[in-house]
Design an enzyme around this catalytic site. Structure first.
Site, PDB file in Angstrom:
ATOM      1  N   THR A 186       0.886  -1.195  -0.052  1.00 28.08           N
ATOM      2  CA  THR A 186      -0.069  -0.095  -0.092  1.00 28.08           C
ATOM      3  C   THR A 186       0.835   1.016  -0.142  1.00 28.08           C
ATOM      4  O   THR A 186       2.130   1.066   0.292  1.00 28.08           O
ATOM      5  CB  THR A 186      -0.935  -0.029   1.131  1.00 28.08           C
ATOM      6  OG1 THR A 186      -0.144  -0.021   2.364  1.00 28.08           O
ATOM      7  CG2 THR A 186      -1.752  -1.220   1.395  1.00 28.08           C
ATOM      8  N   LYS A 439     -15.573  17.375  10.749  1.00 28.20           N
ATOM      9  CA  LYS A 439     -16.595  17.050  11.569  1.00 28.20           C
ATOM     10  C   LYS A 439     -16.961  18.627  12.154  1.00 28.20           C
ATOM     11  O   LYS A 439     -16.180  19.286  12.777  1.00 28.20           O
ATOM     12  CB  LYS A 439     -15.871  16.496  12.862  1.00 28.20           C
ATOM     13  CG  LYS A 439     -15.780  15.003  12.599  1.00 28.20           C
ATOM     14  CD  LYS A 439     -15.003  14.060  13.661  1.00 28.20           C
ATOM     15  CE  LYS A 439     -14.928  12.688  13.173  1.00 28.20           C
ATOM     16  NZ  LYS A 439     -13.434  11.966  13.726  1.00 28.20           N
ATOM     17  N   TRP A 444     -21.069  14.763  10.253  1.00 31.74           N
ATOM     18  CA  TRP A 444     -19.902  15.011   9.284  1.00 31.74           C
ATOM     19  C   TRP A 444     -20.263  15.520   8.110  1.00 31.74           C
ATOM     20  O   TRP A 444     -21.262  15.514   7.535  1.00 31.74           O
ATOM     21  CB  TRP A 444     -19.847  13.295   8.897  1.00 31.74           C
ATOM     22  CG  TRP A 444     -19.154  12.741  10.159  1.00 31.74           C
ATOM     23  CD1 TRP A 444     -18.384  12.942  10.945  1.00 31.74           C
ATOM     24  CD2 TRP A 444     -19.151  11.148  10.148  1.00 31.74           C
ATOM     25  NE1 TRP A 444     -18.109  11.813  11.876  1.00 31.74           N
ATOM     26  CE2 TRP A 444     -18.450  10.699  11.359  1.00 31.74           C
ATOM     27  CE3 TRP A 444     -19.540  10.032   9.324  1.00 31.74           C
ATOM     28  CZ2 TRP A 444     -18.243   9.637  11.736  1.00 31.74           C
ATOM     29  CZ3 TRP A 444     -19.249   8.871   9.729  1.00 31.74           C
ATOM     30  CH2 TRP A 444     -18.493   8.364  10.941  1.00 31.74           C
TER      31      TRP A 444
END
Lengths: 539, 539
Positions: A186, A439, A444
């Protein structure tokens, strides 16, 4: 009681054998690193894979050894895919866009004993040769004529020389299907890269999955162009699937700019192309500049990042190519979901269809999805409630290579790090990365939705929304914009535009124009860098 | 070294769970044995499967037990597919067209402990109850109102009563994926029927395979009508695949006549239908008689016997439905090949395309094919050389249930009993069954080609060619014809017609008209009976 069916392991070598037996005359076309477009067939590729397997064996490669590549999408890279895994060794595709210190870290961590590299990446290979790694064999993916002189790399050989004169038959070992086949790290935007170790079984099952009609529908009826790199999650599995079904494969080599892709698509009659949004942005821009409609293209698969609606519309309305929005991860081989319309969507108008197509789509059998809240409780698939997206399945990583890190695995489920909704028809839509979510006042704000709204404005080429500290609301959105070349817009104009597109409290408190966004090694915007750059931003 | 991917067994119960989680609202429609068309959803089917699993467990069913069905394609049969296999027991689908002595033979051979039957088959169930078998539980696939009175079957219960009030949750066992899932006996035109025992793994792999674009392309975008019976090789795997991708499923129940199918196709908007040529003959005849074009049908998959070119043309030109010619066997789960056109065929005219479509098609990855001559030597894939067709693969039988018979398996390959060619593109074409081939003067005459040529004549409804003894040439072809209802033809006229269609020495030496051809339990013409009937035929 067991069934009485033949015991055939699921092996990558069987895909190659199948291509040789039943699809031998189907073309494999490469824009080479050396320059010219070279065309061959699956039959010739299979023959050369066997020569390579003999060469690798003669060089001492053993099952379980790790072979690294630093390479573009080319025929030679394709040959390595089948030869290395077919032998029972592990193909470690290194992302050349990683910083040099991460390159040497993963070469050591993986235990690479051989490196095959395109001459483009000679500086990276030199870097690896200058530090301590287990690499003993260095091979440039070219022939003697193009082999770099005075490369500074001890014992550097040319690929063509290595396979020259080798026997073109090879008896593949009857491996356990759970044998490791390939390794991809990754990109590690936070912390060190982590290795995902695929198996023959997971790769073959994933190949079947992506050939299904409701998935990526890889097919012999298509001319397939994987622009998504073979160094990034095995080009989404396209090389294996194409061998399995006998699709003509067009490999773009190092030329990923819009004009080169446009030329290749037209010249080779590409019907199906796969890649990330940043690549398609270049292609669409090039096509627009040239005033060209892509005449053969029927399907564009877009994954890697959420696809902006403006891109879907451009492909579908200007080029007549259907967009297939898909979602996956390195840890998912990568396919998780694909967004295909259902019969009930046929009656929708263009806007209604676009609304569905903006979702990442429905899971493919073999991967399961669920949403949980911050406490780990499962939340409903009502299309409205968002939660942390978890997955498990036949081609999902159970852990990381040589790692004890199990923090992303809970009760057999893998935490994707995405925030998403799932509707009652199974359509999943990512609203944010957990770490990118804004936030505001206990709720959200979806940074993705804010960006997509901004990109609907013709003067916006790219957009990124991040949260910046706010006294009253904890965080508020800041929108960072790269303007299009030929159209201008003011902050006030853009703000007014957004007020018509977003609920009031999602409208960014501020807008900043920049020349470019920082892009990571897999084509994603590096929001962490943006947050650092705008850390002291005053709203 | 093993890969680091999640260890998920390939299980049929996972397909059902997936349908419940992600395709719950997709319809499952049945024309019931009781008469009405009943509609429900995959969500409700899944709930009822779990009730059934609880009922079966309460009735004492254990993993490895064998549950028999004598049933049409209906929702209740579908529920048995998932409940029985999901539990780890074996679903034994009995072909009700088998003669009674074979029925009792296989009920004993399989060791059936439960029988679920449609009331249509009450006489067969009575027969089984009158002879010695291990069957202890008898369930009629209906509700109390339709439960046969004085059935003569001890303890006969109604299906709906059995599942009523049971819990609608069930924790499926985490079976080994090689566990036996279902059992289907070959029709046994020669000798006793032989049982093919499928596994969860073979079934799930086959499901993936048939959903691929280049295979049967089962998809959520289609309304799928399996006319092929669920008592014959699991309706070609459609029930499992439909659950997996969330296809609307239309189940025709007992009404397989042309008019009933025509009505169902139109009413339910069927886009994809699958079955054997004899069924399609009835449908095409009914559509012609009613002067109707099937407006929603896009694809007709034809297998089980070679598809005559006249049928391909009728579907494509009169109804605008693409024909997918496929080939399989009970021993192959059943899919072996599917005939999809390649990009290079797009330039062909209608006749050229038809020539390709008459082939059975290319193998699907997971099954391999080869041709051998009488001595067992492999012959080339040149499209001209015919040989005995052999196969091996992930969903190919390794032997028969409770049988030591390995005569059809050599060196890991299974002898299909077909004579075929394979061309360089991988297209396989069956020229004959080994036992039906006509040997004339040391060469093979393809009985299938002779029949297809005859069926091009408008006055020929059905045709069968068999070899009859000949002094000089050993055998010569005799053509047996069922005439169409509304057009006449003489033997001389038909012979002259054939002289224009076939090479000279393939033209039959004699033609006989009959009222009907003998059809076996899976819809195939029983040539053995024809050879017996015409055993003393004088040319």
């Amino acid at each position: 009681m067991h069934g009485l069916m033949m015991n055939q392991p699921l092996l990558i070598s069987a895909q190659l054998e199948f291509a040789q037996r039943f699809h031998a005359s189907v073309e494999v076309v490469t824009r080479t690193v050396e320059g010219p477009v070279v065309r061959t067939t699956w039959g010739t590729v299979a023959t050369r894979v066997k020569k390579l397997a003999n060469a690798l064996t003669d060089a001492g490669l053993k099952p379980g050894d790790v072979v690294a590549t630093l390479a573009w999408n080319t025929q030679r890279h394709l040959e390595l895919y089948f030869a290395v895994s077919g032998l029972g060794a592990v193909l470690h595709t290194i992302n050349p866009r990683l910083p040099p210190d991460q390159l040497s870290f993963i070469a050591n961590h993986a235990g690479d004993t051989m490196l095959f590299f395109d001459t483009t990446f000679l500086p990276l290979a030199r870097h690896l040769a200058s530090v301590s790694t287990p690499i003993q064999h260095w091979v440039a993916l070219t022939d003697e004529a193009y082999l770099p002189k005075d490369s500074g790399i001890p014992g550097l050989r040319a690929y063509e020389t290595m396979i020259h004169g080798k026997a073109d038959t090879f008896a593949w070992p009857a491996l356990d299907e759970n044998t490791a086949s390939s390794l991809c790290y990754t990109s590690g935007t936070v912390g060190l890269p982590k290795g995902v170790l695929y198996s023959h079984r997971s790769t073959v099952l994933h190949s079947y999955a992506i050939c299904m009609v409701d998935a990526l529908a890889i097919s012999a009826q298509d001319v397939t162009l994987p622009v998504v790199p073979m160094f990034h999650v095995n080009a989404w599995g396209v090389p294996y699937a194409a061998a399995m079904v006998g699709s003509k494969l067009v490999l773009p080599g190092p030329a990923l700019d819009g004009n080169s892709l446009l030329e290749l698509i037209e010249a080779e009659g590409v019907t199906s192309a796969l890649g990330v949004p940043t690549v398609w942005l270049g292609l669409l821009t090039a096509a627009k500049a040239a005033g060209k409609k892509m005449s053969t293209l029927q399907k564009v698969t877009i994954g890697g990042s959420a696809c902006p609606p403006s891109m879907i519309t451009a492909f579908q309305e200007e080029h007549g190519a259907r967009v297939l929005h898909a979602w996956g991860m390195t840890e998912l081989s990568p396919l998780g979901t694909a967004c295909v319309l259902l019969p009930k969507h046929r009656e929708l108008n263009a806007e209604g269809k676009l609304h569905v197509q903006m979702k990442q789509g429905r899971p493919i059998f073999g991967v399961d999805l669920r949403l949980v809240d911050d406490t780990g409780s499962v939340v409903p698939h009502d299309g409205a409630t968002s939660g942390h997206l978890q997955t498990k399945g036949s081609w999902v990583a159970s852990g990381y290579f040589k790692s004890q890190d199990t923090s992303q695995h809970v009760d057999g489920w893998f935490f994707t790090g995405d925030i998403a909704t799932i509707d009652p028809d199974g359509y999943m839509q990512i609203t944010d990365r957990s770490k990118d979510v804004i936030k505001s006042g206990g709720e959200w704000v979806s940074s993705i939705d804010v960006e997509h709204a901004a990109m609907l404005h013709p003067a916006v080429s790219q957009a990124a929304a991040i949260g910046v500290p706010h006294e009253r609301w904890v965080e508020r959105p800041l929108l960072i914009v790269v303007k299009a070349k030929d159209i201008d817009v003011t902050k006030d104009q853009l703000r007014e535009f957004l007020e018509h597109k977003l609920v009031k409290w999602w409208v960014p408190d501020a807008i900043e124009f920049v020349d470019a966004l920082p892009i990571g090694p897999t084509g994603k915007v590096l929001k962490r860098q943006l947050r650092e750059r705008f850390a002291g931003y005053k709203l």
